[in-house]
Design a protein around this motif. Structure first.
Motif, short mmCIF file in Angstrom:
data_model
loop_
_atom_site.label_atom_id
_atom_site.label_comp_id
_atom_site.label_asym_id
_atom_site.label_seq_id
_atom_site.Cartn_x
_atom_site.Cartn_y
_atom_site.Cartn_z
N VAL A 238 -0.17 -1.73 -5.76
CA VAL A 238 0.97 -0.91 -6.03
C VAL A 238 2.26 -1.33 -6.32
CG1 VAL A 238 2.19 1.17 -4.90
CG2 VAL A 238 -0.22 0.92 -4.72
N GLN A 239 2.66 -2.44 -5.82
CA GLN A 239 3.78 -3.13 -5.99
C GLN A 239 3.91 -3.44 -7.45
OE1 GLN A 239 4.54 -5.90 -2.93
NE2 GLN A 239 5.28 -4.47 -1.46
N LEU A 240 2.75 -4.26 -7.89
CA LEU A 240 2.56 -4.64 -9.33
C LEU A 240 3.02 -3.37 -10.26
CD1 LEU A 240 1.99 -6.87 -11.11
CD2 LEU A 240 -0.56 -6.41 -11.07
N VAL A 241 2.22 -2.45 -10.06
CA VAL A 241 2.49 -1.18 -11.10
C VAL A 241 4.02 -0.66 -10.84
CG1 VAL A 241 1.81 1.17 -11.65
CG2 VAL A 241 0.10 -0.65 -11.06
N PHE B 101 11.54 -5.07 3.93
CA PHE B 101 11.47 -3.45 3.86
C PHE B 101 9.98 -3.17 3.66
CE2 PHE B 101 15.92 -4.04 3.43
CZ PHE B 101 16.78 -2.96 4.05
N TRP B 102 9.36 -3.46 2.95
CA TRP B 102 7.88 -2.93 2.69
C TRP B 102 6.88 -3.43 3.61
CZ3 TRP B 102 8.53 -4.48 -3.25
CH2 TRP B 102 8.78 -3.20 -4.03
N SER B 103 7.33 -4.35 4.67
CA SER B 103 6.43 -4.90 5.54
C SER B 103 6.05 -3.82 6.66
CB SER B 103 7.11 -5.90 6.58
OG SER B 103 7.26 -7.25 5.65
N ILE B 104 6.66 -2.67 6.66
CA ILE B 104 6.38 -1.48 7.39
C ILE B 104 5.09 -0.98 6.80
CG2 ILE B 104 7.65 0.39 5.71
CD1 ILE B 104 7.19 0.29 9.67
N LEU B 105 4.76 -0.91 5.56
CA LEU B 105 3.45 -0.48 4.98
C LEU B 105 2.15 -1.28 5.65
CD1 LEU B 105 4.62 -0.49 1.11
CD2 LEU B 105 4.50 1.53 3.01
N PRO B 106 2.02 -2.36 5.72
CA PRO B 106 1.12 -2.81 6.69
C PRO B 106 0.80 -2.51 8.09
CG PRO B 106 2.30 -4.72 6.13
CD PRO B 106 2.70 -3.48 5.17
N VAL B 107 1.91 -2.37 8.54
CA VAL B 107 1.91 -1.96 9.95
C VAL B 107 1.58 -0.53 9.97
CG1 VAL B 107 3.64 -1.44 11.90
CG2 VAL B 107 4.06 -3.27 10.53
N ILE B 108 1.92 0.48 9.15
CA ILE B 108 1.30 1.67 9.18
C ILE B 108 -0.24 1.37 8.94
CG2 ILE B 108 1.03 3.79 7.79
CD1 ILE B 108 4.00 3.32 6.94
N GLY B 109 -0.60 0.71 8.09
CA GLY B 109 -2.21 0.66 8.09
C GLY B 109 -2.68 0.38 6.70
N PHE B 110 -1.97 0.38 5.69
CA PHE B 110 -2.18 0.11 4.39
C PHE B 110 -2.84 -1.27 4.23
CE2 PHE B 110 0.44 3.69 3.87
CZ PHE B 110 -0.18 4.66 3.03
N PRO B 111 -3.92 -1.39 3.57
CA PRO B 111 -4.41 -2.94 3.37
C PRO B 111 -3.33 -3.68 2.48
CG PRO B 111 -6.05 -1.26 3.15
CD PRO B 111 -4.88 -0.48 3.22
N PRO B 112 -3.38 -4.86 2.74
CA PRO B 112 -2.46 -5.90 1.78
C PRO B 112 -2.65 -5.64 0.35
CG PRO B 112 -3.15 -6.91 3.81
CD PRO B 112 -3.81 -5.83 3.82
N ALA B 113 -3.95 -5.61 0.01
CA ALA B 113 -4.44 -5.71 -1.32
C ALA B 113 -4.18 -4.43 -2.10
CB ALA B 113 -6.06 -5.60 -1.59
N MET B 114 -4.07 -3.19 -1.39
CA MET B 114 -3.56 -1.96 -2.11
C MET B 114 -2.05 -2.07 -2.20
SD MET B 114 -5.47 1.22 0.11
CE MET B 114 -4.34 2.16 -0.90
N ILE B 115 -1.38 -2.60 -1.00
CA ILE B 115 0.26 -2.81 -1.44
C ILE B 115 0.66 -3.57 -2.35
CG2 ILE B 115 2.31 -3.48 -0.06
CD1 ILE B 115 0.87 -3.19 2.69
N VAL B 116 -0.08 -4.82 -2.58
CA VAL B 116 0.25 -5.57 -3.57
C VAL B 116 0.06 -4.94 -5.31
CG1 VAL B 116 -0.22 -7.79 -4.77
CG2 VAL B 116 0.10 -7.81 -2.27
#
Length: 417
Positions: free
Chosen positions: A165-168, A148-163
């Protein structure tokens, strides 16, 4: 002789994230002591053991899968990213809101679609509701969320940012799995609170399929799935699992879906079994499968405290090994990593089998010995070690039945089949 420079320090690379394990265990302990002091029976021994064991497995397997998640995000970002999003306070906030919004829909569909519920159902099996319940997350659920969250990098959010935010984002749910905190005033209108999440974990008819939010409660209010806590919740599944088996807890609904799939005629109907609602799976299927996979011939154990202490000792051992492995993972060879994983998983299965009073637990003990020997032989590949281990197998082979009966009497006070 030339001058030899001796370093005055040694670089040590430890995984300090491992300290999250004792921190969360300490918070569980504090909650337990508070509940006990106030006379609240919020904890059961077997329930807490089952919850923690599921959490141990998830944290262990997460060590091997977290790199896969980052690889997927990075691949999608580099090849399919629609925008080049840069770091800023506003965009970090936007990413957090997007993450929470996607979580809501993942969580809702995980209750409404059988193939997703098969991964998520483990989280709802506990009849208790406390901090140990938050540990009931499986690696299968983690993979489902990643899709489900794989849509985020497709939008353009960098993986480092995604990981990041997911940690928090992933830390917050721990604190809402508690009965020791009441309603929180104005915060009830914005955030998911313990009161909201108690409703979500309840099996009361009026509470079913409500309050899917993870951090923000606004999604439930927008999409009509919000319910306020009024009557005292009854926790767990609508049809309680009534099993301590580590394997049964993880795979019972998978087997139920497969059984229903096999018994259903027509591909259109079979697809409905996979992607339909859990309510539509025949509840009688579980009883048929329990006759095959679940022991129901438990009897009174001669010394139940001794049995429980033995299981607790194994859980503590698994936690110590897991913590050491996580802290020193940069120094652990791949083969030893596999051995550690097998040792911990066998221990978790063993704990459930003992609580189920299974007769084949001795084979799990023997499997653990084999894993320990394999690790020892890898670290010290000497013929003497191999010879000694081979000699030890002779009495095990010739006196297997007597050893098994003696062991079962020691654990249960009576032999088991």
């Amino acid at each position: 002789m030339g001058n030899t420079e001796i370093p005055n320090h040694i670089d040590v690379h430890l995984n300090y994230m491992a300290w999250a394990l004792p921190l969360f265990l300490a918070l569980m302990g504090v909650e337990y002591l508070y509940a006990r002091k106030t006379g609240k029976r919020y904890f059961s021994l077997t329930g807490s053991i089952s919850n923690i064991n599921v959490g141990i497995a998830e944290r262990l397997l997460d060590t091997f899968t977290v790199g896969v998640f980052y690889f997927v995000y990075d691949y999608l970002y580099r090849h399919f990213g629609m925008f080049d999003i840069k770091s800023s306070i506003l965009l970090w906030l936007t990413l957090f809101i997007c993450t929470d919004f996607i979580w809501y829909w993942y969580h809702r569909l995980a209750h409404e679609v059988n193939v997703l519920w098969a991964a998520h159902v483990v989280h709802h099996q506990s009849d208790d509701f406390n901090y140990t319940t938050s540990a009931r997350i499986t690696v299968f659920q983690a993979f489902a969320r990643m899709m489900f969250w794989s849509i985020l990098p497709v939008i353009g959010f960098p993986p480092a940012m995604i990981v990041s935010v997911q940690l928090v984002h992933g830390l917050y749910p721990f604190f809402i799995h508690t009965r020791t905190i009441g309603k929180l005033g104005v915060l009830e209108y914005i955030f998911v609170t313990p009161s909201h999440h108690r409703v979500h974990h309840a099996s009361n008819p009026k509470y079913l399929d409500k309050n899917y939010g993870d951090v923000l409660i606004i999604w439930d209010k927008i999409f009509g799935t919000f319910e306020v806590e009024e009557e005292e919740p009854t926790y767990g599944l609508t049809k309680p699992l009534e099993s301590h088996s580590f394997l049964w807890q993880h795979f019972h609904f998978v087997l139920e879906v497969l059984y229903a799939f096999r018994q259903t005629s027509g591909w259109r109907n079979k697809v409905k079994v996979l992607f339909g609602r859990p309510d539509n799976i025949d509840p009688n299927i579980r009883a048929k499968l329990e006759e095959i996979f679940v022991s129901r011939n438990r009897s009174e154990v001669a010394n139940i405290h001794k049995l429980h202490n033995y299981v607790i000792a194994q859980v503590i051992m698994a936690l110590v090994v897991l913590f050491s492995f996580l802290l020193l993972e940069y120094y652990v060879p791949p083969f030893i990593q596999v051995c550690v994983a097998l040792l911990i998983l066998l221990t978790l299965i063993n704990c459930g089998a003992i609580l189920e009073q299974r007769g084949w637990v001795l084979y799990l003990e023997y499997a653990r010995i084999l894993v320990l020997f394999s690790a020892a032989f890898y670290m010290w590949p000497h013929p003497v070690l191999l010879f000694a281990f081979t000699i030890m197998q002779l009495p095990v082979f010739y006196y297997r039945t007597a050893i098994q009966q003696r062991y079962l009497r020691l654990v249960y006070g009576v032999a088991r089949q």
